[in-house]
Design a protein around this motif. Structure first.
Motif, PDB file in Angstrom:
ATOM      1  N   THR A   1       1.069  -1.187  -0.045  1.00  0.00           N
ATOM      2  CA  THR A   1      -0.010   0.034  -0.022  1.00  0.00           C
ATOM      3  C   THR A   1       0.807   1.390   0.005  1.00  0.00           C
ATOM      4  O   THR A   1       1.966   1.318   0.588  1.00  0.00           O
ATOM      5  CB  THR A   1      -0.973   0.023   1.189  1.00  0.00           C
ATOM      6  N   GLY A   2       0.288   2.375  -0.280  1.00  0.00           N
ATOM      7  CA  GLY A   2       1.102   3.566  -0.548  1.00  0.00           C
ATOM      8  C   GLY A   2       0.449   4.498   0.716  1.00  0.00           C
ATOM      9  O   GLY A   2       0.292   5.668   0.247  1.00  0.00           O
ATOM     10  N   ASP A   3       0.476   4.003   1.803  1.00  0.00           N
ATOM     11  CA  ASP A   3       0.074   4.944   2.810  1.00  0.00           C
ATOM     12  C   ASP A   3       1.071   6.003   3.323  1.00  0.00           C
ATOM     13  O   ASP A   3       2.293   5.853   3.000  1.00  0.00           O
ATOM     14  CB  ASP A   3      -0.641   4.120   3.981  1.00  0.00           C
ATOM     15  N   ARG A   4       0.608   7.049   4.131  1.00  0.00           N
ATOM     16  CA  ARG A   4       1.408   7.922   4.714  1.00  0.00           C
ATOM     17  C   ARG A   4       1.568   7.445   6.153  1.00  0.00           C
ATOM     18  O   ARG A   4       0.932   7.184   6.858  1.00  0.00           O
ATOM     19  CB  ARG A   4       0.723   9.235   4.771  1.00  0.00           C
ATOM     20  N   GLN A   5       3.047   7.690   6.452  1.00  0.00           N
ATOM     21  CA  GLN A   5       3.529   7.454   8.135  1.00  0.00           C
ATOM     22  C   GLN A   5       2.943   8.641   8.912  1.00  0.00           C
ATOM     23  O   GLN A   5       2.966   9.642   8.523  1.00  0.00           O
ATOM     24  CB  GLN A   5       4.940   7.475   8.106  1.00  0.00           C
TER      25      GLN A   5
ATOM     26  N   HIS B   1       1.275   0.489   9.128  1.00  0.00           N
ATOM     27  CA  HIS B   1       0.799  -0.278   7.748  1.00  0.00           C
ATOM     28  C   HIS B   1      -0.172   0.149   7.153  1.00  0.00           C
ATOM     29  O   HIS B   1      -0.032   1.158   6.896  1.00  0.00           O
ATOM     30  CB  HIS B   1       0.740  -1.609   8.602  1.00  0.00           C
ATOM     31  N   ARG B   2      -0.621   0.497   6.852  1.00  0.00           N
ATOM     32  CA  ARG B   2      -1.414   0.057   5.587  1.00  0.00           C
ATOM     33  C   ARG B   2      -2.475   0.935   5.035  1.00  0.00           C
ATOM     34  O   ARG B   2      -3.372   1.504   6.120  1.00  0.00           O
ATOM     35  CB  ARG B   2      -2.095  -1.289   6.034  1.00  0.00           C
ATOM     36  N   ARG B   3      -3.068   0.897   4.427  1.00  0.00           N
ATOM     37  CA  ARG B   3      -4.417   1.178   3.740  1.00  0.00           C
ATOM     38  C   ARG B   3      -4.132   1.407   2.250  1.00  0.00           C
ATOM     39  O   ARG B   3      -3.022   1.890   1.824  1.00  0.00           O
ATOM     40  CB  ARG B   3      -5.228   2.276   4.320  1.00  0.00           C
ATOM     41  N   THR B   4      -5.138   1.793   1.623  1.00  0.00           N
ATOM     42  CA  THR B   4      -5.351   1.879   0.168  1.00  0.00           C
ATOM     43  C   THR B   4      -4.799   0.595  -0.453  1.00  0.00           C
ATOM     44  O   THR B   4      -4.284  -0.294   0.209  1.00  0.00           O
ATOM     45  CB  THR B   4      -4.616   3.041  -0.385  1.00  0.00           C
ATOM     46  N   ARG B   5      -4.415   0.453  -1.884  1.00  0.00           N
ATOM     47  CA  ARG B   5      -4.062  -0.541  -2.220  1.00  0.00           C
ATOM     48  C   ARG B   5      -2.696  -0.751  -2.386  1.00  0.00           C
ATOM     49  O   ARG B   5      -1.901   0.205  -2.611  1.00  0.00           O
ATOM     50  CB  ARG B   5      -4.354  -0.593  -4.066  1.00  0.00           C
TER      51      ARG B   5
ATOM     52  N   ALA C   1     -10.286  14.077  13.714  1.00  0.00           N
ATOM     53  CA  ALA C   1      -9.589  13.819  12.635  1.00  0.00           C
ATOM     54  C   ALA C   1      -8.256  13.175  12.548  1.00  0.00           C
ATOM     55  O   ALA C   1      -8.156  12.344  11.500  1.00  0.00           O
ATOM     56  CB  ALA C   1      -9.715  15.242  11.689  1.00  0.00           C
ATOM     57  N   ASP C   2      -7.541  13.433  13.083  1.00  0.00           N
ATOM     58  CA  ASP C   2      -5.997  12.831  13.238  1.00  0.00           C
ATOM     59  C   ASP C   2      -6.397  11.530  13.512  1.00  0.00           C
ATOM     60  O   ASP C   2      -5.388  10.527  12.951  1.00  0.00           O
ATOM     61  CB  ASP C   2      -5.370  13.564  14.260  1.00  0.00           C
ATOM     62  N   HIS C   3      -7.129  11.206  14.385  1.00  0.00           N
ATOM     63  CA  HIS C   3      -7.401   9.793  14.829  1.00  0.00           C
ATOM     64  C   HIS C   3      -7.903   8.979  13.684  1.00  0.00           C
ATOM     65  O   HIS C   3      -7.356   7.802  13.538  1.00  0.00           O
ATOM     66  CB  HIS C   3      -8.449   9.858  16.184  1.00  0.00           C
ATOM     67  N   ALA C   4      -8.946   9.329  13.100  1.00  0.00           N
ATOM     68  CA  ALA C   4      -9.302   8.657  11.942  1.00  0.00           C
ATOM     69  C   ALA C   4      -8.351   8.527  10.715  1.00  0.00           C
ATOM     70  O   ALA C   4      -8.410   7.480  10.318  1.00  0.00           O
ATOM     71  CB  ALA C   4     -10.683   9.529  11.376  1.00  0.00           C
ATOM     72  N   LYS C   5      -7.712   9.390  10.533  1.00  0.00           N
ATOM     73  CA  LYS C   5      -6.512   9.250   9.607  1.00  0.00           C
ATOM     74  C   LYS C   5      -5.619   8.208  10.044  1.00  0.00           C
ATOM     75  O   LYS C   5      -5.210   7.515   9.137  1.00  0.00           O
ATOM     76  CB  LYS C   5      -5.667  10.575   9.293  1.00  0.00           C
ATOM     77  N   LEU C   6      -4.965   8.304  11.304  1.00  0.00           N
ATOM     78  CA  LEU C   6      -4.116   7.225  11.832  1.00  0.00           C
ATOM     79  C   LEU C   6      -4.771   5.710  11.740  1.00  0.00           C
ATOM     80  O   LEU C   6      -3.991   4.866  11.280  1.00  0.00           O
ATOM     81  CB  LEU C   6      -3.898   7.672  12.952  1.00  0.00           C
TER      82      LEU C   6
ATOM     83  N   ALA D   1      -6.914   4.667   9.611  1.00  0.00           N
ATOM     84  CA  ALA D   1      -7.121   4.327   8.316  1.00  0.00           C
ATOM     85  C   ALA D   1      -5.955   3.803   7.742  1.00  0.00           C
ATOM     86  O   ALA D   1      -5.836   2.944   6.838  1.00  0.00           O
ATOM     87  CB  ALA D   1      -7.685   5.564   7.614  1.00  0.00           C
ATOM     88  N   SER D   2      -4.771   4.690   8.130  1.00  0.00           N
ATOM     89  CA  SER D   2      -3.719   4.020   7.643  1.00  0.00           C
ATOM     90  C   SER D   2      -3.056   2.938   8.180  1.00  0.00           C
ATOM     91  O   SER D   2      -2.144   2.023   7.569  1.00  0.00           O
ATOM     92  CB  SER D   2      -2.248   5.206   8.034  1.00  0.00           C
ATOM     93  N   PHE D   3      -3.654   2.374   9.215  1.00  0.00           N
ATOM     94  CA  PHE D   3      -3.476   0.998   9.886  1.00  0.00           C
ATOM     95  C   PHE D   3      -4.485   0.074   9.332  1.00  0.00           C
ATOM     96  O   PHE D   3      -4.714  -0.941  10.153  1.00  0.00           O
ATOM     97  CB  PHE D   3      -3.265   1.064  11.240  1.00  0.00           C
ATOM     98  N   GLY D   4      -4.969   0.232   8.146  1.00  0.00           N
ATOM     99  CA  GLY D   4      -6.051  -0.885   7.996  1.00  0.00           C
ATOM    100  C   GLY D   4      -7.434  -0.553   8.483  1.00  0.00           C
ATOM    101  O   GLY D   4      -8.581  -1.528   8.094  1.00  0.00           O
ATOM    102  N   GLY D   5      -7.674   0.448   9.175  1.00  0.00           N
ATOM    103  CA  GLY D   5      -9.139   0.550   9.853  1.00  0.00           C
ATOM    104  C   GLY D   5      -8.900  -0.062  11.300  1.00  0.00           C
ATOM    105  O   GLY D   5      -8.321  -0.845  11.463  1.00  0.00           O
ATOM    106  N   GLU D   6     -10.358   0.091  11.845  1.00  0.00           N
ATOM    107  CA  GLU D   6     -10.443  -0.499  13.199  1.00  0.00           C
ATOM    108  C   GLU D   6     -10.968  -2.028  13.106  1.00  0.00           C
ATOM    109  O   GLU D   6     -11.720  -2.138  12.027  1.00  0.00           O
ATOM    110  CB  GLU D   6     -11.525   0.202  13.893  1.00  0.00           C
ATOM    111  N   TYR D   7     -10.138  -2.839  13.769  1.00  0.00           N
ATOM    112  CA  TYR D   7     -10.819  -4.086  13.779  1.00  0.00           C
ATOM    113  C   TYR D   7     -11.786  -4.488  14.672  1.00  0.00           C
ATOM    114  O   TYR D   7     -11.629  -4.008  15.969  1.00  0.00           O
ATOM    115  CB  TYR D   7      -9.421  -4.942  14.050  1.00  0.00           C
TER     116      TYR D   7
END
Length: 504
Positions: free
Chosen positions: A2-6, A17-21, A74-79, A81-87
């Motif tokens: 994935t090409g996510d932002r750190q 880790h992660r999100r988007t393709r 907003a920051d929490h949601a971005k973070l 999302a960058s780790f694959g969303g909430e499990y």
């Protein structure tokens, strides 16, 4: 991939880790670094004696440039999302929350509140924000064997918050930048300013390592005060180290370089074990193993199918609609930006990723623009493979020989790179791999299911080898079973005891 932002966070206790393709990154340097060893970096020997944790303090007279502020939603949601969303796992989340509450009551700041989020990521990681938000990946829950091990990780992260490590680190970084700027600009000495800036990087890295050791020591104390087994910290770090060794493929875990923010894992194990022994003998405190395993029964394991799956020597990505199979002896891993592969001895390696390239740009140009070393004159070939436009090339470095390809599938361009140590051309294996790239049918994509943990009870006559054969893992099933269940080689399973299996 994935090409996510750190995202910058409070310290990370376990690995990063992660999100988007997944399949991004077309940087020149990134290729060589990903091939693990093609370019060497300066490294410090950190295998010596255990460091004594430093007392980390910012002088009271220092100017205050940062503070402990609540992270907004907003920051929490971005973070997240960058780790694959909430499990979503009510049982696991309830268990983590109960552990956190118990630790906070035993901490140095019992009045502070924490909110725990479980992340849908297979990486083994946990981190805390100064606001009191705690994040734990499902990958970490899969690796831990009991509540005391997870509590050890959480106690470490809570220590970072209570000790105000983020604030101290930010203060030091900002003051270092200020001094460098004053020397360079005000005193008109850019050379000295650059030297000070370079020195500050090493100082900050050492400062962060000292903070990790301080959080380890503080965490073990709080762990015991909360009634958990203080030796859980050492057990979890040992499992982490063994997992890193499995990933490396050569039996040894990679250790941090001199700019790493974490001390060597072996160093941390020695420190937390020594701290636990000062508290009492092994067996002190609870591990709540039975409750823990019941809470993670059915937990998703490994990659999310939407972000690509490794199945033995096959890689399948339903989101991108592609699949390929690597040659014999290669073990592959789906990472944030690429699929990486290596042979057990490390003499052959491969990389698959997606590059940004407009449709009117030639594939030969793509190869040359995304590769550091020289491409051998006359080696570029443009051809059709499997109905797709493909450019291949040969590149020879000082110690490695590379086969490269750029492939266009629809509007997307992919890169495939195979490296062989020495002068041997890996072309035969590379061609087989290249020809295996194919689109996957919707029916095949729909049939892909994530692996998950199943908790089983050992019956009389069960063995480690027998239970390991029931696991759906790419390789080294026995080693993976042992690590997942906190067992050392040579250990026997006990009838009536619960164990974790990875199944589809």
């Amino acid at each position: 991939m994935t090409g996510d932002r750190q995202h910058e966070s409070e310290r990370r206790s376990a690995g990063g880790h992660r999100r988007t393709r997944r399949v991004r990154t077309g940087t020149r340097v990134g290729v060589l670094l990903a091939l693990a060893g093609v370019l060497a970096a300066c490294a410090a020997d950190q295998t010596g004696s255990v460091l004594t944790p430093a007392v980390i303090k910012v002088p009271e007279q220092a100017p205050k440039t940062t503070g402990r502020t609540r992270s907004d939603e907003a920051d929490h949601a971005k973070l997240v999302a960058s780790f694959g969303g909430e499990y979503r796992s009510p049982a696991a989340h309830r268990m983590i929350t109960d552990i956190t509450d118990r630790l906070v009551r035993a901490s140095d700041r019992p009045e502070e509140s924490y909110a725990v989020t479980l992340l849908d990521s297979p990486v083994v990681n946990a981190f805390a924000l100064p606001s009191g938000r705690l994040y734990v990946t499902r990958g970490l829950l899969s690796l831990a064997s009991d509540s005391s091990e997870v509590a050890a990780v959480l106690a470490h992260e809570i220590a970072h918050v209570t000790l105000r490590h983020a604030t101290a680190r930010s203060e030091m970084a900002l003051r270092s930048q200020l001094v460098s700027r004053v020397v360079a600009d005000v005193l008109n000495d850019p050379v000295t300013g650059a030297q000070l800036e370079n020195q500050s990087k090493f100082t900050l890295a050492r400062f962060s390592r000292e903070q990790e050791l301080e959080a380890d020591t503080n965490g073990v104390r709080v762990l015991a005060q909360a009634g958990y087994d203080p030796f859980g910290a050492g057990r979890f770090l040992d499992a982490l180290q063994r997992t890193m060794a499995l990933k490396s493929g050569n039996g040894s875990a990679a250790e941090p370089d001199m700019l790493a923010t974490h001390p060597a894992t072996a160093e941390r194990i020695a420190l937390v074990t020594r701290a636990a022994r000062r508290i009492g003998a092994p067996g002190l405190g609870a591990d709540d193993r039975a409750r823990y395993l019941a809470a993670i029964d059915g937990l998703a394991y490994g990659d999310n199918p939407g972000e690509g799956l490794v199945r033995g020597r096959r890689f399948l990505h339903p989101g991108l609609g592609i699949a390929f199979e690597v040659p014999d002896a290669f073990a592959i891993e789906n990472t944030r930006n690429a699929v990486l592969g290596t042979t057990p001895e490390g003499s052959r390696r491969l990389l698959f990723d997606q590059v940004e390239a407009s449709g009117d740009r030639s594939l030969e140009d793509v190869l040359r623009a995304t590769w550091n070393d020289a491409i051998e004159t006359g080696s570029v070939e443009n051809r059709i493979i499997g109905g797709r436009s493909t450019a291949t090339a040969l590149s020879r470095g000082k110690d490695w020989t590379f086969r490269l390809a750029a492939i266009r599938m629809g509007e997307t361009t992919y890169r495939m790179i195979m490296a062989a140590k020495g002068a041997t051309d890996p072309e035969p294996a590379f061609r087989r791999w290249l020809e295996s790239l194919r689109p996957i049918e919707p029916e095949e994509a729909a049939a892909l299911k994530p692996a998950h943990l199943r908790i089983v009870t050992a019956a009389p006559g069960d063995t480690v080898e027998g239970l390991a054969r029931r696991m759906s893992v790419p390789d080294r099933a026995v080693d993976r079973f042992l690590v997942l269940n906190g067992l050392q080689r040579g250990a026997a399973v006990r009838p009536g005891q619960s164990y974790k299996l990875v199944v589809e």
